[in-house]
Write an enzyme that holds these catalytic residues in place. Sequence first.
Site, PDB file in Angstrom:
ATOM      1  N   TYR A   1      40.094  28.140  58.584  1.00 53.95           N
ATOM      2  CA  TYR A   1      39.913  29.819  59.197  1.00 53.95           C
ATOM      3  C   TYR A   1      41.195  30.676  59.584  1.00 53.95           C
ATOM      4  CZ  TYR A   1      35.124  31.210  59.692  1.00 53.95           C
ATOM      5  OH  TYR A   1      33.643  31.749  59.393  1.00 53.95           O
TER       6      TYR A   1
ATOM      7  N   GLU B   1      41.597  34.245  60.525  1.00 56.15           N
ATOM      8  CA  GLU B   1      40.794  35.659  60.733  1.00 56.15           C
ATOM      9  C   GLU B   1      42.268  36.301  61.259  1.00 56.15           C
ATOM     10  OE1 GLU B   1      37.867  35.774  63.355  1.00 56.15           O
ATOM     11  OE2 GLU B   1      36.502  35.341  62.036  1.00 56.15           O
TER      12      GLU B   1
ATOM     13  N   ASP C   1      41.286  52.512  40.552  1.00 57.00           N
ATOM     14  CA  ASP C   1      40.632  51.171  40.400  1.00 57.00           C
ATOM     15  C   ASP C   1      41.090  50.449  39.181  1.00 57.00           C
ATOM     16  OD1 ASP C   1      39.093  48.811  40.095  1.00 57.00           O
ATOM     17  OD2 ASP C   1      37.390  49.691  40.447  1.00 57.00           O
TER      18      ASP C   1
ATOM     19  N   THR D   1      40.424  43.962  40.979  1.00 56.26           N
ATOM     20  CA  THR D   1      39.965  42.490  40.952  1.00 56.26           C
ATOM     21  C   THR D   1      41.209  41.652  40.370  1.00 56.26           C
ATOM     22  OG1 THR D   1      39.196  42.568  38.739  1.00 56.26           O
ATOM     23  CG2 THR D   1      37.688  42.845  40.469  1.00 56.26           C
TER      24      THR D   1
ATOM     25  N   LYS E   1      40.580  39.564  36.281  1.00 60.50           N
ATOM     26  CA  LYS E   1      40.302  39.839  34.758  1.00 60.50           C
ATOM     27  C   LYS E   1      41.737  39.641  33.948  1.00 60.50           C
ATOM     28  CE  LYS E   1      36.551  42.765  36.183  1.00 60.50           C
ATOM     29  NZ  LYS E   1      36.260  42.954  37.356  1.00 60.50           N
TER      30      LYS E   1
ATOM     31  N   ARG F   1      38.876  34.744  41.012  1.00 61.19           N
ATOM     32  CA  ARG F   1      37.836  35.700  41.177  1.00 61.19           C
ATOM     33  C   ARG F   1      38.002  36.229  42.697  1.00 61.19           C
ATOM     34  NH1 ARG F   1      33.951  36.887  38.661  1.00 61.19           N
ATOM     35  NH2 ARG F   1      34.679  35.372  37.090  1.00 61.19           N
TER      36      ARG F   1
END
Length: 414
Positions: free
Chosen positions: A49, A51, A195, A221, A224, A230
Amino acid sequence: MLRDFDPEVANALRDEALRENEQIILIASENYVSEAVLHVQGSVMTNKYAEGYPEHRYYGGCENVDRVEQLAINRAKTIFGAEHVNVQPHSGTSANLAVYLTVLEPGDKILGMSLSHGGHLSHGAKVNVSGRLFESHSYGVSRETGRIDYDEVREMARTLHPKMIVAGASAYSRTIDFAVFQSIADEVGAYFMADIAHIAGLIAAGFHPNPTLHADFVTTTTHKTLRGPRGGMILCKAKFARDLDHTIFPGLQGGPLMHTIAGKAVALKEAMLPEFRDYQAQVIRNAQAMADELQARGYKIVSGGTDNHLMLVDLSGTGLTGDRAEKALDRAGITLNKNVIPFDTAPPTVTSGIRIGTPIITTRGMKEEDARRIVGFIDRVLLNIDSEEVIREVREEVGRLNKNFPVYTGRLAE
Ligand code: PLP
Protein backbone atom coordinates in the site's frame (compact mmCIF):
# COMPACT_ATOMS: atom_id res chain seq x y z
CA MET A 1 3.23 -24.45 -8.22
CA LEU A 2 0.12 -22.77 -9.61
CA ARG A 3 -0.56 -25.85 -11.76
CA ASP A 4 -0.91 -28.07 -8.69
CA PHE A 5 -2.97 -25.64 -6.66
CA ASP A 6 -5.24 -24.16 -9.33
CA PRO A 7 -5.08 -26.07 -12.59
CA GLU A 8 -8.09 -24.22 -14.00
CA VAL A 9 -6.33 -20.86 -13.84
CA ALA A 10 -3.00 -22.43 -14.88
CA ASN A 11 -4.66 -23.88 -17.96
CA ALA A 12 -6.22 -20.55 -18.88
CA LEU A 13 -2.80 -18.86 -18.59
CA ARG A 14 -1.15 -21.50 -20.76
CA ASP A 15 -3.94 -21.28 -23.32
CA GLU A 16 -3.61 -17.49 -23.46
CA ALA A 17 0.15 -17.81 -24.13
CA LEU A 18 -0.74 -20.33 -26.85
CA ARG A 19 -3.36 -18.01 -28.35
CA GLU A 20 -0.90 -15.12 -28.36
CA ASN A 21 1.51 -17.38 -30.28
CA GLU A 22 -0.91 -19.01 -32.67
CA GLN A 23 -3.08 -16.06 -33.70
CA ILE A 24 -1.96 -13.10 -35.75
CA ILE A 25 -3.18 -10.25 -33.59
CA LEU A 26 -3.98 -7.02 -35.40
CA ILE A 27 -5.82 -5.26 -32.59
CA ALA A 28 -4.45 -1.73 -32.80
CA SER A 29 -4.77 -1.01 -29.07
CA GLU A 30 -2.87 -4.08 -27.89
CA ASN A 31 0.79 -5.03 -27.66
CA TYR A 32 2.99 -7.74 -26.14
CA VAL A 33 5.13 -6.53 -23.25
CA SER A 34 8.70 -7.65 -22.68
CA GLU A 35 9.58 -10.46 -20.28
CA ALA A 36 11.02 -7.78 -17.97
CA VAL A 37 7.69 -5.94 -17.78
CA LEU A 38 5.82 -9.21 -17.24
CA HIS A 39 8.24 -10.09 -14.47
CA VAL A 40 7.73 -6.91 -12.44
CA GLN A 41 3.96 -7.08 -12.92
CA GLY A 42 3.99 -10.38 -11.07
CA SER A 43 6.33 -9.10 -8.35
CA VAL A 44 6.19 -8.44 -4.61
CA MET A 45 5.30 -4.81 -5.30
CA THR A 46 1.70 -5.96 -5.67
CA ASN A 47 1.74 -6.35 -1.87
CA LYS A 48 2.40 -2.75 -0.97
CA TYR A 49 0.00 0.00 0.00
CA ALA A 50 1.44 3.39 -0.91
CA GLU A 51 -1.31 6.01 -0.74
CA GLY A 52 0.20 9.40 -1.49
CA TYR A 53 3.28 10.22 -3.55
CA PRO A 54 7.02 9.47 -3.24
CA GLU A 55 8.37 10.80 0.07
CA HIS A 56 4.82 11.76 1.13
CA ARG A 57 2.99 8.54 1.89
CA TYR A 58 0.31 7.59 4.34
CA TYR A 59 1.97 4.22 5.01
CA GLY A 60 5.36 3.16 6.33
CA GLY A 61 7.71 0.92 4.40
CA CYS A 62 7.45 2.80 1.13
CA GLU A 63 11.17 3.31 0.54
CA ASN A 64 11.36 0.77 -2.29
CA VAL A 65 8.13 1.63 -4.06
CA ASP A 66 9.13 5.28 -3.80
CA ARG A 67 12.23 4.46 -5.84
CA VAL A 68 10.30 2.86 -8.69
CA GLU A 69 7.60 5.51 -8.80
CA GLN A 70 10.23 8.26 -8.94
CA LEU A 71 12.07 6.40 -11.70
CA ALA A 72 8.86 6.10 -13.73
CA ILE A 73 8.12 9.80 -13.27
CA ASN A 74 11.65 10.89 -14.19
CA ARG A 75 11.78 8.69 -17.25
CA ALA A 76 8.40 9.90 -18.53
CA LYS A 77 9.49 13.51 -17.99
CA THR A 78 12.65 12.93 -20.00
CA ILE A 79 10.95 11.05 -22.83
CA PHE A 80 8.05 13.45 -23.34
CA GLY A 81 9.61 16.69 -22.08
CA ALA A 82 6.92 17.10 -19.42
CA GLU A 83 6.97 19.51 -16.49
CA HIS A 84 4.96 17.19 -14.26
CA VAL A 85 3.98 13.52 -14.45
CA ASN A 86 1.52 11.38 -12.52
CA VAL A 87 1.98 7.64 -13.13
CA GLN A 88 -0.78 6.45 -10.81
CA PRO A 89 -3.95 6.37 -12.98
CA HIS A 90 -5.27 2.83 -13.18
CA SER A 91 -6.35 3.26 -16.80
CA GLY A 92 -6.63 5.69 -19.69
CA THR A 93 -10.24 6.40 -18.85
CA SER A 94 -9.47 7.25 -15.25
CA ALA A 95 -6.58 9.48 -16.41
CA ASN A 96 -9.00 11.42 -18.58
CA LEU A 97 -11.57 11.68 -15.83
CA ALA A 98 -8.90 12.96 -13.44
CA VAL A 99 -7.99 15.76 -15.84
CA TYR A 100 -11.62 16.80 -16.26
CA LEU A 101 -12.20 16.80 -12.52
CA THR A 102 -9.05 18.85 -11.96
CA VAL A 103 -10.18 21.90 -13.93
CA LEU A 104 -13.89 21.47 -14.75
CA GLU A 105 -17.15 21.60 -12.82
CA PRO A 106 -20.04 19.25 -13.58
CA GLY A 107 -22.08 20.71 -16.43
CA ASP A 108 -19.12 22.45 -18.08
CA LYS A 109 -18.79 22.04 -21.83
CA ILE A 110 -16.22 19.73 -23.39
CA LEU A 111 -15.51 19.32 -27.08
CA GLY A 112 -13.93 16.04 -28.18
CA MET A 113 -13.79 13.76 -31.19
CA SER A 114 -16.96 11.82 -31.86
CA LEU A 115 -16.85 8.16 -30.87
CA SER A 116 -18.39 7.22 -34.21
CA HIS A 117 -15.61 9.05 -36.08
CA GLY A 118 -12.74 7.51 -34.15
CA GLY A 119 -12.74 9.28 -30.78
CA HIS A 120 -12.79 7.48 -27.44
CA LEU A 121 -15.70 6.87 -25.06
CA SER A 122 -14.00 8.97 -22.41
CA HIS A 123 -13.97 12.05 -24.67
CA GLY A 124 -17.61 12.80 -23.90
CA ALA A 125 -19.66 9.84 -25.15
CA LYS A 126 -23.12 9.95 -23.57
CA VAL A 127 -22.80 6.44 -22.16
CA ASN A 128 -19.53 7.33 -20.41
CA VAL A 129 -19.09 9.31 -17.21
CA SER A 130 -17.46 12.05 -19.33
CA GLY A 131 -20.73 12.53 -21.22
CA ARG A 132 -22.88 12.21 -18.13
CA LEU A 133 -21.01 14.68 -15.91
CA PHE A 134 -20.27 17.27 -18.56
CA GLU A 135 -22.13 18.85 -21.46
CA SER A 136 -20.28 17.11 -24.25
CA HIS A 137 -20.09 18.09 -27.90
CA SER A 138 -18.19 16.39 -30.66
CA TYR A 139 -16.38 17.09 -33.88
CA GLY A 140 -15.74 14.52 -36.57
CA VAL A 141 -13.85 13.94 -39.79
CA SER A 142 -14.68 15.34 -43.19
CA ARG A 143 -16.82 13.08 -45.39
CA GLU A 144 -14.56 13.82 -48.37
CA THR A 145 -11.14 13.32 -46.83
CA GLY A 146 -11.75 11.14 -43.76
CA ARG A 147 -9.48 13.59 -41.89
CA ILE A 148 -10.19 15.97 -39.03
CA ASP A 149 -11.52 19.22 -40.43
CA TYR A 150 -9.69 21.75 -38.26
CA ASP A 151 -11.75 24.64 -39.62
CA GLU A 152 -14.89 22.87 -38.47
CA VAL A 153 -13.37 22.29 -35.03
CA ARG A 154 -12.51 26.00 -34.82
CA GLU A 155 -16.03 27.00 -35.88
CA MET A 156 -17.58 24.67 -33.31
CA ALA A 157 -15.29 26.00 -30.60
CA ARG A 158 -16.17 29.60 -31.49
CA THR A 159 -19.88 28.84 -31.30
CA LEU A 160 -19.87 26.58 -28.25
CA HIS A 161 -17.16 28.12 -26.09
CA PRO A 162 -16.19 24.80 -24.47
CA LYS A 163 -14.16 24.89 -21.28
CA MET A 164 -12.08 21.93 -22.48
CA ILE A 165 -11.02 20.77 -25.93
CA VAL A 166 -9.89 17.17 -26.28
CA ALA A 167 -7.71 15.90 -29.12
CA GLY A 168 -6.83 12.25 -29.62
CA ALA A 169 -8.45 9.15 -31.00
CA SER A 170 -8.81 5.39 -30.95
CA ALA A 171 -9.38 4.85 -34.65
CA TYR A 172 -7.76 7.66 -36.63
CA SER A 173 -4.88 6.86 -38.96
CA ARG A 174 -3.55 10.35 -39.64
CA THR A 175 -1.14 12.65 -37.85
CA ILE A 176 -2.97 14.93 -35.42
CA ASP A 177 -2.04 18.60 -35.58
CA PHE A 178 -1.81 19.41 -31.89
CA ALA A 179 -0.49 22.92 -32.58
CA VAL A 180 -3.72 23.79 -34.39
CA PHE A 181 -5.76 22.38 -31.52
CA GLN A 182 -3.81 24.55 -29.12
CA SER A 183 -4.42 27.64 -31.22
CA ILE A 184 -8.16 26.87 -31.23
CA ALA A 185 -8.18 26.31 -27.46
CA ASP A 186 -6.23 29.54 -26.93
CA GLU A 187 -8.60 31.48 -29.15
CA VAL A 188 -11.68 30.46 -27.18
CA GLY A 189 -10.00 30.33 -23.76
CA ALA A 190 -10.42 26.57 -23.31
CA TYR A 191 -8.16 24.10 -21.59
CA PHE A 192 -6.51 21.72 -24.03
CA MET A 193 -6.06 18.03 -23.31
CA ALA A 194 -4.32 15.68 -25.75
CA ASP A 195 -5.04 11.99 -25.27
CA ILE A 196 -2.12 10.16 -26.89
CA ALA A 197 -3.10 6.66 -25.73
CA HIS A 198 -2.75 5.11 -29.17
CA ILE A 199 0.30 6.99 -30.41
CA ALA A 200 2.37 7.39 -27.24
CA GLY A 201 5.06 5.01 -28.51
CA LEU A 202 5.30 6.82 -31.83
CA ILE A 203 5.62 10.13 -29.99
CA ALA A 204 8.24 8.75 -27.60
CA ALA A 205 10.28 7.67 -30.61
CA GLY A 206 9.83 10.97 -32.44
CA PHE A 207 7.54 9.71 -35.22
CA HIS A 208 4.54 11.82 -34.33
CA PRO A 209 4.47 15.45 -33.14
CA ASN A 210 4.59 15.64 -29.36
CA PRO A 211 1.72 17.61 -27.79
CA THR A 212 3.44 18.03 -24.43
CA LEU A 213 4.69 21.47 -25.41
CA HIS A 214 1.23 22.62 -26.49
CA ALA A 215 -1.29 20.99 -24.22
CA ASP A 216 -2.25 21.82 -20.65
CA PHE A 217 -2.65 18.08 -20.07
CA VAL A 218 -1.49 15.02 -21.96
CA THR A 219 -3.04 11.69 -21.02
CA THR A 220 -2.09 8.26 -22.20
CA THR A 221 -2.45 4.58 -21.62
CA THR A 222 0.83 2.79 -21.16
CA HIS A 223 -0.11 -0.48 -22.85
CA LYS A 224 -0.60 0.32 -26.52
CA THR A 225 2.25 1.43 -28.81
CA LEU A 226 4.20 2.41 -25.68
CA ARG A 227 4.33 -1.35 -24.91
CA GLY A 228 4.11 -1.17 -21.14
CA PRO A 229 1.73 -2.67 -18.61
CA ARG A 230 -2.01 -1.94 -18.71
CA GLY A 231 -2.50 1.46 -17.09
CA GLY A 232 -2.67 5.23 -17.46
CA MET A 233 -0.40 8.24 -17.08
CA ILE A 234 -0.83 12.02 -17.10
CA LEU A 235 1.66 14.72 -18.11
CA CYS A 236 0.85 18.33 -17.37
CA LYS A 237 2.14 21.84 -16.90
CA ALA A 238 3.70 22.50 -13.50
CA LYS A 239 0.92 24.93 -12.60
CA PHE A 240 -1.61 22.06 -12.53
CA ALA A 241 0.64 19.61 -10.69
CA ARG A 242 -0.76 19.94 -7.16
CA ASP A 243 -4.41 19.98 -8.18
CA LEU A 244 -3.99 17.07 -10.55
CA ASP A 245 -2.17 14.93 -8.00
CA HIS A 246 -4.88 15.73 -5.47
CA THR A 247 -7.59 14.71 -7.93
CA ILE A 248 -5.96 11.31 -8.46
CA PHE A 249 -5.32 10.76 -4.75
CA PRO A 250 -7.34 11.20 -2.59
CA GLY A 251 -9.92 12.31 -5.17
CA LEU A 252 -10.37 9.28 -7.39
CA GLN A 253 -8.14 6.48 -6.20
CA GLY A 254 -6.78 4.93 -3.05
CA GLY A 255 -3.58 2.91 -3.20
CA PRO A 256 -1.64 2.99 -6.46
CA LEU A 257 -0.82 -0.32 -8.18
CA MET A 258 2.88 -0.34 -7.37
CA HIS A 259 3.64 -3.52 -9.38
CA THR A 260 2.12 -1.81 -12.42
CA ILE A 261 4.02 1.40 -11.74
CA ALA A 262 7.20 -0.69 -11.58
CA GLY A 263 6.18 -2.12 -14.97
CA LYS A 264 5.67 1.41 -16.28
CA ALA A 265 9.18 2.33 -15.10
CA VAL A 266 10.69 -0.63 -16.95
CA ALA A 267 8.69 0.02 -20.12
CA LEU A 268 9.77 3.67 -20.07
CA LYS A 269 13.41 2.59 -19.76
CA GLU A 270 12.88 0.38 -22.80
CA ALA A 271 11.31 3.33 -24.62
CA MET A 272 14.59 5.24 -24.27
CA LEU A 273 16.59 2.64 -26.20
CA PRO A 274 17.57 2.97 -29.87
CA GLU A 275 15.83 -0.41 -30.48
CA PHE A 276 12.56 1.16 -29.45
CA ARG A 277 12.96 3.80 -32.12
CA ASP A 278 13.64 1.08 -34.70
CA TYR A 279 10.57 -0.77 -33.48
CA GLN A 280 8.27 2.24 -33.87
CA ALA A 281 9.66 2.99 -37.33
CA GLN A 282 8.89 -0.60 -38.33
CA VAL A 283 5.37 -0.36 -36.83
CA ILE A 284 4.68 2.49 -39.25
CA ARG A 285 6.35 0.79 -42.21
CA ASN A 286 4.31 -2.35 -41.59
CA ALA A 287 1.08 -0.36 -41.36
CA GLN A 288 1.86 1.45 -44.59
CA ALA A 289 2.71 -1.82 -46.34
CA MET A 290 -0.63 -3.27 -45.24
CA ALA A 291 -2.58 -0.19 -46.31
CA ASP A 292 -0.86 -0.21 -49.72
CA GLU A 293 -1.48 -3.91 -50.23
CA LEU A 294 -5.11 -3.63 -49.17
CA GLN A 295 -5.67 -0.77 -51.59
CA ALA A 296 -3.89 -2.63 -54.38
CA ARG A 297 -6.40 -5.44 -53.79
CA GLY A 298 -9.32 -3.01 -54.10
CA TYR A 299 -10.12 -2.31 -50.44
CA LYS A 300 -11.02 1.21 -49.30
CA ILE A 301 -9.01 2.65 -46.42
CA VAL A 302 -10.62 5.53 -44.53
CA SER A 303 -8.64 8.71 -45.41
CA GLY A 304 -6.78 6.76 -48.12
CA GLY A 305 -3.91 5.48 -45.98
CA THR A 306 -2.08 5.75 -42.70
CA ASP A 307 0.60 7.83 -41.00
CA ASN A 308 0.66 5.73 -37.84
CA HIS A 309 0.17 2.20 -36.53
CA LEU A 310 -3.40 1.59 -37.67
CA MET A 311 -5.93 1.83 -40.45
CA LEU A 312 -9.68 1.50 -40.84
CA VAL A 313 -10.84 -0.66 -43.72
CA ASP A 314 -14.18 0.43 -45.15
CA LEU A 315 -16.08 -2.72 -46.14
CA SER A 316 -19.17 -0.90 -47.39
CA GLY A 317 -19.92 -2.02 -50.92
CA THR A 318 -18.30 -5.43 -50.44
CA GLY A 319 -21.45 -7.06 -49.09
CA LEU A 320 -19.61 -7.79 -45.83
CA THR A 321 -20.07 -6.28 -42.39
CA GLY A 322 -17.31 -5.68 -39.88
CA ASP A 323 -18.87 -8.24 -37.59
CA ARG A 324 -18.90 -11.01 -40.19
CA ALA A 325 -15.36 -10.22 -41.25
CA GLU A 326 -14.11 -10.21 -37.66
CA LYS A 327 -15.66 -13.61 -36.91
CA ALA A 328 -14.45 -15.33 -40.09
CA LEU A 329 -10.93 -13.92 -39.71
CA ASP A 330 -10.77 -15.03 -36.10
CA ARG A 331 -11.52 -18.60 -37.18
CA ALA A 332 -8.72 -18.26 -39.72
CA GLY A 333 -6.27 -17.33 -36.96
CA ILE A 334 -6.37 -13.55 -37.45
CA THR A 335 -7.71 -11.47 -34.57
CA LEU A 336 -8.85 -7.93 -35.20
CA ASN A 337 -11.90 -5.89 -34.35
CA LYS A 338 -14.94 -4.68 -36.19
CA ASN A 339 -15.12 -0.90 -36.06
CA VAL A 340 -17.59 1.77 -37.06
CA ILE A 341 -16.34 3.91 -39.91
CA PRO A 342 -17.16 7.62 -40.13
CA PHE A 343 -20.79 8.11 -41.29
CA ASP A 344 -21.43 4.39 -40.81
CA THR A 345 -25.04 3.38 -41.40
CA ALA A 346 -24.64 0.04 -39.61
CA PRO A 347 -25.00 -0.17 -35.82
CA PRO A 348 -21.88 -0.49 -33.62
CA THR A 349 -22.60 -4.17 -33.01
CA VAL A 350 -22.41 -4.81 -36.76
CA THR A 351 -20.34 -1.98 -38.34
CA SER A 352 -19.09 -1.49 -41.89
CA GLY A 353 -15.41 -1.55 -41.03
CA ILE A 354 -12.52 -3.38 -39.46
CA ARG A 355 -9.58 -1.80 -37.66
CA ILE A 356 -6.11 -3.15 -38.30
CA GLY A 357 -3.03 -2.31 -36.24
CA THR A 358 0.59 -3.41 -36.44
CA PRO A 359 2.06 -3.03 -32.90
CA ILE A 360 1.93 -6.75 -32.08
CA ILE A 361 3.10 -8.25 -35.37
CA THR A 362 6.01 -5.79 -35.25
CA THR A 363 6.86 -6.73 -31.67
CA ARG A 364 7.05 -10.32 -32.93
CA GLY A 365 9.61 -9.22 -35.51
CA MET A 366 7.51 -9.18 -38.65
CA LYS A 367 8.50 -6.89 -41.51
CA GLU A 368 6.78 -5.43 -44.57
CA GLU A 369 6.78 -8.68 -46.56
CA ASP A 370 5.08 -10.49 -43.66
CA ALA A 371 2.60 -7.63 -43.34
CA ARG A 372 1.75 -7.94 -47.03
CA ARG A 373 1.41 -11.69 -46.68
CA ILE A 374 -1.08 -11.17 -43.86
CA VAL A 375 -3.13 -8.91 -46.13
CA GLY A 376 -3.16 -11.79 -48.62
CA PHE A 377 -4.59 -14.05 -45.89
CA ILE A 378 -7.24 -11.46 -45.00
CA ASP A 379 -8.20 -11.02 -48.64
CA ARG A 380 -8.57 -14.78 -49.16
CA VAL A 381 -10.85 -15.13 -46.16
CA LEU A 382 -12.99 -12.13 -47.07
CA LEU A 383 -13.37 -13.32 -50.67
CA ASN A 384 -14.32 -16.81 -49.47
CA ILE A 385 -16.16 -15.98 -46.30
CA ASP A 386 -18.48 -18.99 -46.52
CA SER A 387 -15.77 -21.53 -47.25
CA GLU A 388 -14.68 -23.40 -44.16
CA GLU A 389 -12.05 -25.06 -46.32
CA VAL A 390 -10.39 -21.76 -47.22
CA ILE A 391 -10.59 -20.65 -43.61
CA ARG A 392 -8.85 -23.87 -42.55
CA GLU A 393 -6.16 -23.45 -45.20
CA VAL A 394 -5.49 -19.87 -44.15
CA ARG A 395 -5.33 -20.96 -40.53
CA GLU A 396 -2.59 -23.44 -41.45
CA GLU A 397 -0.66 -20.75 -43.30
CA VAL A 398 -1.04 -18.41 -40.32
CA GLY A 399 0.44 -21.17 -38.16
CA ARG A 400 3.41 -21.58 -40.50
CA LEU A 401 4.09 -17.81 -40.49
CA ASN A 402 3.79 -17.51 -36.71
CA LYS A 403 6.23 -20.38 -36.14
CA ASN A 404 8.98 -18.05 -37.35
CA PHE A 405 8.04 -15.44 -34.73
CA PRO A 406 7.57 -17.22 -31.39
CA VAL A 407 6.70 -15.30 -28.23
CA TYR A 408 6.59 -16.15 -24.52
CA THR A 409 7.97 -19.58 -25.29
CA GLY A 410 8.85 -20.25 -21.65
CA ARG A 411 5.22 -19.80 -20.70
CA LEU A 412 3.84 -22.34 -23.14
CA ALA A 413 5.08 -25.24 -21.05
CA GLU A 414 4.02 -23.84 -17.69
N1 PLP B 1 -8.02 7.05 -24.75
C1 PLP B 1 -7.91 6.50 -25.97
C2 PLP B 1 -7.62 7.38 -27.15
C3 PLP B 1 -8.05 5.12 -26.13
O1 PLP B 1 -7.98 4.57 -27.34
C4 PLP B 1 -8.32 4.33 -24.97
C5 PLP B 1 -8.49 2.87 -25.06
O2 PLP B 1 -8.59 2.26 -26.04
C6 PLP B 1 -8.45 4.97 -23.75
C7 PLP B 1 -8.29 6.33 -23.66
C8 PLP B 1 -8.87 4.24 -22.51
O3 PLP B 1 -8.00 3.40 -21.97
P1 PLP B 1 -8.46 2.32 -20.87
O4 PLP B 1 -9.05 1.19 -21.64
O5 PLP B 1 -7.18 2.01 -20.17
O6 PLP B 1 -9.46 2.97 -19.96
